[in-house]
Write a protein that holds these residues in place. Sequence first.
Motif, mmCIF file in Angstrom:
data_model
loop_
_atom_site.group_PDB
_atom_site.id
_atom_site.type_symbol
_atom_site.label_atom_id
_atom_site.label_comp_id
_atom_site.label_asym_id
_atom_site.label_seq_id
_atom_site.Cartn_x
_atom_site.Cartn_y
_atom_site.Cartn_z
ATOM 1 N N PRO A 296 110.973 -48.477 65.117
ATOM 2 C CA PRO A 296 109.839 -47.677 64.625
ATOM 3 C C PRO A 296 110.080 -47.071 63.249
ATOM 4 O O PRO A 296 109.151 -46.980 62.447
ATOM 5 N N LEU A 297 111.334 -46.656 62.968
ATOM 6 C CA LEU A 297 111.608 -46.057 61.660
ATOM 7 C C LEU A 297 111.530 -47.108 60.552
ATOM 8 O O LEU A 297 111.063 -46.813 59.449
ATOM 9 N N ALA A 298 111.978 -48.315 60.843
ATOM 10 C CA ALA A 298 111.814 -49.391 59.865
ATOM 11 C C ALA A 298 110.331 -49.688 59.654
ATOM 12 O O ALA A 298 109.892 -49.964 58.520
ATOM 13 N N LEU A 299 109.556 -49.611 60.729
ATOM 14 C CA LEU A 299 108.112 -49.840 60.620
ATOM 15 C C LEU A 299 107.449 -48.769 59.755
ATOM 16 O O LEU A 299 106.467 -49.051 59.064
ATOM 17 N N VAL A 300 107.990 -47.543 59.802
ATOM 18 C CA VAL A 300 107.474 -46.491 58.919
ATOM 19 C C VAL A 300 107.597 -46.934 57.463
ATOM 20 O O VAL A 300 106.667 -46.790 56.663
ATOM 21 N N GLY A 301 108.773 -47.485 57.116
ATOM 22 C CA GLY A 301 108.955 -47.964 55.751
ATOM 23 C C GLY A 301 108.027 -49.110 55.413
ATOM 24 O O GLY A 301 107.488 -49.177 54.296
ATOM 25 N N VAL A 302 107.805 -50.024 56.364
ATOM 26 C CA VAL A 302 106.918 -51.161 56.123
ATOM 27 C C VAL A 302 105.476 -50.698 55.903
ATOM 28 O O VAL A 302 104.790 -51.156 54.977
ATOM 29 N N VAL A 303 105.010 -49.781 56.757
ATOM 30 C CA VAL A 303 103.636 -49.273 56.614
ATOM 31 C C VAL A 303 103.475 -48.558 55.273
ATOM 32 O O VAL A 303 102.466 -48.737 54.567
ATOM 33 N N TYR A 304 104.475 -47.757 54.918
ATOM 34 C CA TYR A 304 104.407 -47.065 53.621
ATOM 35 C C TYR A 304 104.347 -48.073 52.477
ATOM 36 O O TYR A 304 103.572 -47.904 51.522
#
Length: 442
Positions: A296-304
């Motif tokens: 999920p934290l990597a996904l935060v970076g992807v969404v950003y």
Amino acid sequence: MEGRYRILYAGELMPGHALQDVVPRLAAKFKLTEETARDLILGGSGRALKHGLTTGDAQRYRDALSTIGLKVTIEPESSMNTAPGPAGSRPEGIIEPPATKRRGVEASSRYDDGRRQGDGRQTGGVRPGSEPDSGPEGSPTRCPKCGAEAVSKLTGVCQACGVVVERYLANRGMSPPSRVDNPYAPPQADLTPPLNESEEDALQAPQSRPAGHGWLWITEAWQLFKSQPWAWIGALVLFYIILILVSIVPFVGSLAVTILTPMLSAGLIIGAHRQYREGRFAISHLFAGVSENPGPLALVGVVYLLLALGIVIVAGALFAAVFAAMGSAVDLSTMDPNDIDIVFANPMILLPVLAAMLLGIPLAMAMFFAPSLVALDQVPVLKAFGLSLSGCLKNVLPFLIYGLAAMVLVILGSLPLMLGLLVVVPVLTIAIYTAYRDIFYV
């Protein structure tokens, strides 16, 4: 058998904390009215806020109260305070004075001011050594000055006339003995139910805070930093070394930094959270986000990254439209390169810049708390962005104060060969966590 401890209030606030800020935080944290919280703070030293605690629980309460702004100490309990009560007594940890009997007219004539009520109980002063009237559960509630049954069990303050019972008795030469069954001694009752991690840190809808909390977040962060400064400095130095090394990797460096930054910053937030609760921060906490919640934290970076890319596309399209509109009036292909500044002097060229700012600021707000929400409370990524944006929008003034203070601190920290940034940057990083607690944990 493990010893028991109690938390004593020292009668003063922690340095850097103001009464007007501590009162609402204490009231919210322990579910008191602000009037009761204020009475407790102003009631003087020696008040036992919590007792019957294990070593770990006592340390947790001390840390929580110190963060709120109360100066407290841990003291071993005597056997008198921890002895179990008889069957039918009040819950463990709440000291109950002995039940009292009604006095008749003959007995009440010994009291200082001789006033009586119809039921024969005292309503005036209390003679030394006598037992005051009690409420239904045996807790003293009758005021020795006005006779109203309105004495707060927690603070010893009469809610009807405002007198502090302990001081009133002392001024009349009737200082109460320092026994645990003395009803007007500093309260020995529990301030709150036992700490429960799920209750204490239950995520709430973002709350609006006063403007002064922007500075308060920084002062609370300083309290955490100064308890373990070297660990925080080491973690932040390692954080930036990792990002610099990753960024120089050809082709994928910038992309990797965008995805890795939320993962490492979440580790710092997790570390701050554990220091707040357990009193310890370690450099290894930097990698807590990578090891505990990487997806999920990597996904935060992807969404950003995707949202930032969308802003770039919008700004680029606007630039193309502006240049197209200007090209119809000016032949850009034949323009002298030395006169290109004429193009950028046109007010229309500012339109894409303003559009990028109007979209970029909300994106920064949405990203500000997103790693914290995902790491600490397992909030879904898209919902985390929405909650973060809402929390920032509800606290524009505190963030304005925070931003101005951060700017001043960064400038001051940069003056002595940039060495001050070794303190300023960790404090501002921890302030993200203290702001998160203030806004989302009510």
